[in-house]
Design a protein around this motif. Structure first.
Motif, PDB file in Angstrom:
ATOM      1  N   LEU A  20       1.160  -1.406  -0.201  1.00 45.06           N
ATOM      2  CA  LEU A  20      -0.062   0.045  -0.154  1.00 45.06           C
ATOM      3  C   LEU A  20       0.546   1.212  -0.161  1.00 45.06           C
ATOM      4  O   LEU A  20       0.546   2.199  -0.539  1.00 45.06           O
ATOM      5  N   LEU A  21       1.696   1.186   1.223  1.00 42.88           N
ATOM      6  CA  LEU A  21       3.497   2.608   0.949  1.00 42.88           C
ATOM      7  C   LEU A  21       3.484   2.678  -0.198  1.00 42.88           C
ATOM      8  O   LEU A  21       4.016   3.541  -0.789  1.00 42.88           O
TER       9      LEU A  21
ATOM     10  N   ASP B 157       6.261   5.041   6.768  1.00 40.44           N
ATOM     11  CA  ASP B 157       6.779   6.089   5.508  1.00 40.44           C
ATOM     12  C   ASP B 157       7.128   6.655   5.618  1.00 40.44           C
ATOM     13  O   ASP B 157       8.226   7.258   4.749  1.00 40.44           O
ATOM     14  N   ALA B 158       7.932   7.018   6.560  1.00 38.42           N
ATOM     15  CA  ALA B 158       8.710   7.944   6.743  1.00 38.42           C
ATOM     16  C   ALA B 158      10.136   7.874   6.972  1.00 38.42           C
ATOM     17  O   ALA B 158      11.141   7.761   6.001  1.00 38.42           O
ATOM     18  N   CYS B 159      10.473   5.934   7.259  1.00 40.00           N
ATOM     19  CA  CYS B 159      11.317   5.220   6.857  1.00 40.00           C
ATOM     20  C   CYS B 159      11.925   5.839   5.915  1.00 40.00           C
ATOM     21  O   CYS B 159      12.973   6.100   5.587  1.00 40.00           O
ATOM     22  N   GLU B 160      10.940   5.071   5.076  1.00 41.97           N
ATOM     23  CA  GLU B 160      11.159   4.860   3.494  1.00 41.97           C
ATOM     24  C   GLU B 160      11.759   6.446   2.808  1.00 41.97           C
ATOM     25  O   GLU B 160      12.953   6.155   1.850  1.00 41.97           O
ATOM     26  N   ASN B 161      10.669   7.430   3.187  1.00 40.88           N
ATOM     27  CA  ASN B 161      11.739   8.761   2.739  1.00 40.88           C
ATOM     28  C   ASN B 161      13.099   9.090   3.531  1.00 40.88           C
ATOM     29  O   ASN B 161      13.774   9.710   2.522  1.00 40.88           O
ATOM     30  N   TYR B 162      13.192   8.882   4.159  1.00 45.63           N
ATOM     31  CA  TYR B 162      14.225   9.260   4.371  1.00 45.63           C
ATOM     32  C   TYR B 162      15.483   8.499   4.380  1.00 45.63           C
ATOM     33  O   TYR B 162      16.348   9.150   4.283  1.00 45.63           O
ATOM     34  N   TYR B 163      15.732   7.698   3.981  1.00 46.68           N
ATOM     35  CA  TYR B 163      16.613   6.748   3.391  1.00 46.68           C
ATOM     36  C   TYR B 163      16.756   7.158   1.921  1.00 46.68           C
ATOM     37  O   TYR B 163      17.463   6.028   1.763  1.00 46.68           O
ATOM     38  N   ALA B 164      15.997   7.736   1.849  1.00 46.55           N
ATOM     39  CA  ALA B 164      15.517   7.468  -0.032  1.00 46.55           C
ATOM     40  C   ALA B 164      16.052   8.777  -0.166  1.00 46.55           C
ATOM     41  O   ALA B 164      16.455   9.332   0.227  1.00 46.55           O
ATOM     42  N   THR B 165      16.502   8.278  -1.787  1.00 47.61           N
ATOM     43  CA  THR B 165      17.412   9.419  -2.469  1.00 47.61           C
ATOM     44  C   THR B 165      15.882  10.600  -3.062  1.00 47.61           C
ATOM     45  O   THR B 165      14.990  10.131  -2.792  1.00 47.61           O
ATOM     46  N   GLY B 166      17.219  11.507  -3.152  1.00 49.60           N
ATOM     47  CA  GLY B 166      15.553  12.795  -3.748  1.00 49.60           C
ATOM     48  C   GLY B 166      14.816  12.411  -4.606  1.00 49.60           C
ATOM     49  O   GLY B 166      13.499  13.027  -4.378  1.00 49.60           O
TER      50      GLY B 166
END
Length: 392
Positions: free
Chosen positions: A297-298, A321-330
């Motif tokens: 879903l996320l 979701d924040a964890c995914e964004n924290y470690y994601a590239t821009g």
């Protein structure tokens, strides 16, 4: 090698004897909220326990192959519990299949109660085996294959099917939000606004805020008066847990009165099977494994995430979701909007932690705290949707 049944809630309470039932019932009745939370009662003779059943809140309880007095079953069902017969036939397909439709999961609901529809029968199957019991290879493989094929069908719809041309916005929020409330109307308005703006709405597929957002997508082409009428109709049966049959039939009545060509996605789970799936999501990816459901879903919400007020499950989704964004590239960061300043700064102060986590990170400019769904849609609209990964 022992096998662990992966779709039973880790804190489920499995009751297999009358002595266990009496002990846990006495314990529950000692608290202000006398709840049978996560009880799974297997083959227990409860014909002499009407007084106890009447005193308990059994909205999250499941009774499988139990015996009741003439009034006992009605007492359990009156408080929202499910009374089921297990049967032996596998109630779901393990072969290649598409996503579910509401009509498939609720087949027969117009003339039968919820306990007889496929969704309830599959839930019962998923709960038959306690953690101390071993699964056969066939049983373990059946559920795993089912989730594999549903996951493949979901990806297919996202890349090549109903949602291939629309950014997907995940709408998260509590299942306990009741029809007839101002908050429910606001969640419905959010789903309608997002759909009109060219997005596809995706939710956890259950009742409450999830149903409202899917209903908003369904009613996106209707005017204010028609939406008001639909809300009034839904409010006649507000409770998805204690009155599942009436709740479902009212949704069908709204859909029949206000037909729609709009599509939206629901991703529920039998892990929380006491929460019935809503009937406004046109495409339903229902899983046994909640972890698979949450991740997909996320992951597929490439346009952003809007979070309405909720409790523990909603907080989990925020920080997953924040964890995914924290470690994601821009290029891989998606916007995340929390709706409700009072709720997210005082009732459950998730915003302060989210903001601290995002400080000096790429995600810092892609989080927001707002008070209205209109502000949420405006914030999402100002962001560029994530380009989907290539499939191969």
């Amino acid at each position: 090698m022992s096998q662990v049944w992966p779709y039973l809630p880790a804190r489920a309470v499995n009751i297999t004897s009358l002595a266990e039932f009496d002990r846990l019932a006495a314990e529950a009745l000692g608290f202000q909220r006398s709840r049978g939370r996560s009880w799974r009662v297997h083959r227990v003779d409860l014909r002499g326990r009407d007084t106890v059943l009447a005193a308990l809140d059994l909205a999250e309880a499941l009774f499988i192959d139990c015996q009741f007095s003439e009034a006992g079953r009605a007492l359990v069902q009156g408080t929202g519990g499910l009374c089921m017969d297990s049967g032996e036939q596998l109630p779901f397909r393990t072969s290649d299949r598409g996503l579910y439709t509401p009509e498939e999961l609720y087949e027969g609901i117009s003339t039968q109660t919820y306990e007889h529809v496929p969704d309830a029968r599959i839930y019962t199957y998923s709960q038959q085996h306690g953690p101390r019991q071993l699964l056969s290879d066939d049983q373990a493989m059946a559920s795993t294959l089912h989730d594999h094929h549903v996951g493949q069908a979901l990806i297919s719809e996202v890349y090549d099917g109903a949602f291939k041309d629309t950014p997907i916005i995940g709408v998260m929020g509590g299942h306990a939000l009741s029809r007839g409330t101002e908050q429910y109307a606001q969640a419905l308005d959010l789903g309608a606004r997002l759909t009109r703006a060219g997005y596809a709405v995706a939710t956890g597929g259950g009742p409450g805020a999830m149903e409202a957002a899917n209903a908003g997508a369904w009613l996106a082409d209707r005017g204010r008066e028609e939406i008001s009428t639909a809300l009034q109709m839904l409010a006649a049966e507000p409770d998805a847990i204690h009155r599942r049959t009436g709740w479902a039939r009212t949704a069908l009545a709204v859909k029949a009165r206000f037909p729609s060509e709009r599509t939206s996605l629901g991703v529920p789970t039998w892990f929380f099977g006491h929460e019935p799936p809503n009937l406004f999501a046109t495409h339903i990816a229902k899983f046994f494994a909640n972890a698979t459901r949450e991740a997909l879903l996320l992951e597929q919400s490439n346009g952003g995430i809007v979070v309405l007020p909720g409790s523990a499950g909603t907080v989990q989704e925020i920080f997953q979701d924040a964890c995914e964004n924290y470690y994601a590239t821009g290029a891989r960061v998606v916007p995340l909007v929390l709706v409700g300043r009072e709720h997210w700064t005082r009732t459950l102060p998730a915003w302060q932690l989210l903001k601290a986590l995002a400080a000096e990170q790429i995600m810092e400019d892609k989080i927001a705290l707002v008070d209205s769904v209109a502000e949420a849609v405006e914030f999402i609209g100002g962001m560029q949707s994530l380009r989907r990964r290539t499939r191969f």
